[in-house]
Design an enzyme around this catalytic site. Structure first.
Site, PDB file in Angstrom:
ATOM      1  N   CYS A   2       0.849  -1.188   0.000  1.00  0.00           N
ATOM      2  CA  CYS A   2       0.000   0.000   0.000  1.00  0.00           C
ATOM      3  C   CYS A   2       0.885   1.237   0.000  1.00  0.00           C
ATOM      4  CB  CYS A   2      -0.905   0.017   1.229  1.00  0.00           C
ATOM      5  SG  CYS A   2      -2.059  -1.367   1.331  1.00  0.00           S
ATOM      6  N   GLY A   3       0.257   2.384  -0.184  1.00  0.00           N
ATOM      7  CA  GLY A   3       0.968   3.644  -0.120  1.00  0.00           C
ATOM      8  C   GLY A   3       0.386   4.531   0.953  1.00  0.00           C
TER       9      GLY A   3
END
Length: 298
Positions: A2-3
């Protein structure tokens, strides 16, 4: 994978542009999280006796006007409802528990995203650019924010499973990584009377830290307990009414980069989400150390 992104604007003159500054940060994390995206924005507070409730309906044509009328009719109190596509912010002077009970009884299809005086949450399925355009993120104003782009690995792709997660008031968390003991944490917290809305491991971390603070810990003490209790690989970014906080697991398995500038503090999973920021060449840019807390206050 994820970011995560975070932005705390120190320069008051830049706070009206926080959405514009954030947008390339969030879109820059698309490859790390194309499934869904979300944002917690901390803006101007409501009156001291008021609370804001961020709501999600799941349908663009939900009748928010009727909800406002029903709320005032049943509870004999004024309320303001501000729709934004399939989200809305309900503002009232009623106690949060009364509002929660009423919503469950009369509008069980709605999902309560957050409660507080400063924070609004928007999250939905789609690429970061799609979600940002849907809710007009670029025109948001405020002091600080926490954002996330998700690539689902351990639970469903739904708005409810998207980040940020929240528990308590004006407090949220986003997470890059995975927890191996989320189920045991969930059982422990359920024994304490804490309810869960999803099977997402991030919600377990969020509710554990909020439980520690409910028991009397400040955020830093709760995070120290987290190092002992959270098993897995993670970078956690949290927002409160007046601060951002970041921690990485003891092995530093999940990336993060920080830019500290006189005008702002910016955090992301990768530098490319920070490269556009004003005067970035004169910022102090560094990788946070494992098992160390980083806290920035307004």
């Amino acid at each position: 994978m994820c970011g995560i992104v975070g932005l705390l604007v120190r320069n008051p003159k830049m706070r009206d542009s926080i959405g514009e500054l954030m947008l390339p940060m969030l879109i820059g994390m698309t490859e790390r999280g194309p499934d869904s995206a979300g944002l917690a924005m901390f803006g101007a507070p409501v009156a001291a006796n008021e609370r804001k409730f961020s709501l999600y309906s799941g349908v663009a044509d939900f009748n928010w006007t009727k909800l406002g009328h029903d709320f005032e009719k049943h509870l004999s109190i004024k309320a303001k409802v501000e729709p934004k596509v399939n989200h809305a912010v309900l503002t009232t002077t009623l106690e949060p528990e009364t509002v929660k009970i009423w919503l469950k009884e009369h509008y069980p299809q709605l999902h309560l995203l957050s409660v507080g005086q400063l924070m609004d949450i928007y999250k939905d399925v789609g690429t970061p650019a799609q979600v940002a355009d849907r809710y007009d993120f670029k025109n948001f104003k405020g002091t600080h924010l926490v954002g996330h782009t998700r690539m689902a690995t351990e639970s469903a792709i739904t708005p409810a499973h998207a980040h940020p997660f929240t528990a308590g008031e004006d407090w949220c968390l986003v997470h890059n990584g995975s927890l191996s003991n989320a189920n045991s944490l969930r059982r422990k917290l359920q024994y304490e009377g804490i309810e869960f809305e999803t099977d997402n491991d991030t919600e377990a971390a969020c509710r554990f830290l909020q439980w520690r603070m409910r028991e009397g810990d400040d955020l830093e003490t709760a995070l120290n307990h987290g190092f002992d209790e959270l098993d897995g690989f993670y970078t956690l970014l949290m927002g409160t009414s007046n601060q951002l906080a970041l921690v990485r697991d003891p092995f530093g398995c999940k990336p993060a980069i920080i830019a500290e500038h006189d005008d702002y503090v910016a955090i992301a999973s990768e530098f490319r989400s920070l490269a556009h920021l004003p005067d970035i060449k004169n910022a102090k840019v560094f990788e946070p150390s494992p098992k160390e807390m980083y806290v920035w206050k307004l």
